[in-house]
Design an enzyme around this catalytic site. Structure first.
Site, PDB file in Angstrom:
ATOM      1  N   ARG A 235     -16.794 -23.648 -21.842  1.00 22.50           N
ATOM      2  CA  ARG A 235     -16.986 -22.455 -21.023  1.00 22.50           C
ATOM      3  C   ARG A 235     -16.519 -22.763 -19.606  1.00 22.50           C
ATOM      4  O   ARG A 235     -16.812 -23.835 -19.054  1.00 22.50           O
ATOM      5  CB  ARG A 235     -18.459 -22.018 -21.003  1.00 22.50           C
ATOM      6  CG  ARG A 235     -18.943 -21.392 -22.298  1.00 22.50           C
ATOM      7  CD  ARG A 235     -18.241 -20.068 -22.593  1.00 22.50           C
ATOM      8  NE  ARG A 235     -18.659 -19.486 -23.854  1.00 22.50           N
ATOM      9  CZ  ARG A 235     -18.070 -19.697 -25.014  1.00 22.50           C
ATOM     10  NH1 ARG A 235     -17.031 -20.535 -25.089  1.00 22.50           N
ATOM     11  NH2 ARG A 235     -18.504 -19.095 -26.103  1.00 22.50           N
ATOM     12  N   GLU A 264     -12.708 -13.963 -17.056  1.00 21.16           N
ATOM     13  CA  GLU A 264     -11.778 -13.702 -18.160  1.00 21.16           C
ATOM     14  C   GLU A 264     -11.687 -12.208 -18.417  1.00 21.16           C
ATOM     15  O   GLU A 264     -12.709 -11.526 -18.411  1.00 21.16           O
ATOM     16  CB  GLU A 264     -12.249 -14.428 -19.434  1.00 21.16           C
ATOM     17  CG  GLU A 264     -12.265 -15.939 -19.284  1.00 21.16           C
ATOM     18  CD  GLU A 264     -12.743 -16.664 -20.547  1.00 21.16           C
ATOM     19  OE1 GLU A 264     -12.986 -15.983 -21.565  1.00 21.16           O
ATOM     20  OE2 GLU A 264     -12.860 -17.895 -20.498  1.00 21.16           O
ATOM     21  N   HIS A 283      -8.280 -18.326 -23.757  1.00 23.81           N
ATOM     22  CA  HIS A 283      -9.517 -18.421 -24.534  1.00 23.81           C
ATOM     23  C   HIS A 283      -9.261 -18.111 -26.010  1.00 23.81           C
ATOM     24  O   HIS A 283      -9.836 -17.175 -26.579  1.00 23.81           O
ATOM     25  CB  HIS A 283     -10.599 -17.495 -23.980  1.00 23.81           C
ATOM     26  CG  HIS A 283     -11.989 -17.939 -24.381  1.00 23.81           C
ATOM     27  ND1 HIS A 283     -13.118 -17.588 -23.682  1.00 23.81           N
ATOM     28  CD2 HIS A 283     -12.421 -18.706 -25.422  1.00 23.81           C
ATOM     29  CE1 HIS A 283     -14.194 -18.113 -24.269  1.00 23.81           C
ATOM     30  NE2 HIS A 283     -13.783 -18.791 -25.336  1.00 23.81           N
TER      31      HIS A 283
END
Length: 316
Positions: A235, A264, A283
């Site tokens: 993360r 994000e 991601h």
């Protein structure tokens, strides 16, 4: 009357084809929404008609304010059994929340792909070849080097095993890790400072929590070798982003391979998009065919069970 079901966070427009959603036709109508997260007013307008919403983990944030703006919402279904973007306490006031299992191999495989690509400068070389050039730089090596694992859970353990296959010395640390647990998987337990100091490749595999947020700070980065690579597929907020950018800009760190970020999607003009010692991916650690198939097929199971009055994989 048909239940209105939304599948959101479908950024790649793939959800409708991964599984057969028609099995829900007798329950309701499924809509697929590809928009990125927005402010709560926009989200409420976008999602207000839906009684069931399927979300991808930690994309759109469902806080208490947004949940209050969605009076029709009865069921939230999330990919995975953990989603920090959902306020489960607020949801407990009348909204059922259910989860799914996760495919355990996608994230460690992506982690190792980033390590290999960054070490051997594969993106630079591949792009140079496409431009008509040949052999632009000297790749690094992994055999005999030290792989440092920050967080030796299921994903960290798998990455450690990959490192061992490549002939790397593997060390690990986290606040909950013991020397005995590390030894069970052939890994050497070290202190936090030793982990950063000895790493040739440092890979982050902690769960984001109040304790882990900002754990990789300026001090930890200063401990690292100038030749070291930092890899984060866990993360974004576990790493102090401002400190990392500064270290990379000043070449106090050789490079970073990153799949996760503080914000994000990553803002358009973020330094990680342009720094030449950063390999960044959007991601995609859990974005694999097998994982999406498991997420969406179990989301369908969750909706069927809820509709029958017997919810499964209940989170709240």
């Amino acid at each position: 009357m048909a239940v209105q079901i939304a599948v959101i966070d479908d950024w790649q427009d793939v959800a409708r084809d991964v599984v057969d959603w028609s099995v829900l036709d007798h329950i309701g109508q499924v809509s697929f929404i590809h928009d990125y997260p927005a402010d709560n007013e926009t989200l409420a307008a976008r999602l207000g008609e839906f009684e069931v919403i399927c979300v991808m983990r930690e994309r759109t944030r469902f806080d208490e304010d947004l949940l209050r703006r969605l009076p029709k919402l009865k069921l939230l279904v999330t990919g995975s059994m953990r989603n920090a973007a959902l306020d489960l306490k607020a949801a407990a006031q009348g909204i059922q929340v259910c989860g799914t299992d996760s495919y355990k191999h996608a994230a460690p495989e992506l982690t190792w792909a980033l390590i290999m690509a960054a070490t051997r400068n594969l993106v630079v070389e591949a792009n140079a070849l496409r431009a008509g050039l040949w052999q632009q730089c000297l790749g690094g090596d992994l055999h005999g080097k030290t792989l440092a694992i920050l967080g030796l859970g299921s994903i960290g353990t798998r990455v450690a095993q990959f490192g061992q296959v490549f002939g790397m010395r593997v060390i690990a640390w986290s606040e909950n890790l013991s020397a005995e647990r590390a030894a069970e998987v052939g890994v050497t337990y070290v202190s936090k400072q030793e982990l950063f100091e000895q790493a040739d490749v440092l890979s982050v595999h902690l769960v984001l929590s109040d304790r882990s947020r900002g754990l990789v700070d300026a001090q930890a980065l200063d401990w690292m070798k100038p030749s070291a690579l930092l890899v984060n597929t866990a993360r974004g907020p576990i790493v102090d982003e401002a400190a990392l950018i500064k270290a990379l800009q000043k070449r106090r760190l050789a490079g970073a391979a990153l799949d996760v970020f503080e914000q994000e999607p990553l803002p358009a003009h973020h330094p990680f998009r342009t720094l030449d010692n950063v390999l960044a991916t959007p991601h995609v650690g859990y974005v694999s065919q097998q994982n999406y198939h498991q997420f969406f097929s179990q989301m369908i199971e969750d909706i069927q069970a809820w509709s029958a009055g017997e919810p499964i994989r209940v989170l709240s």
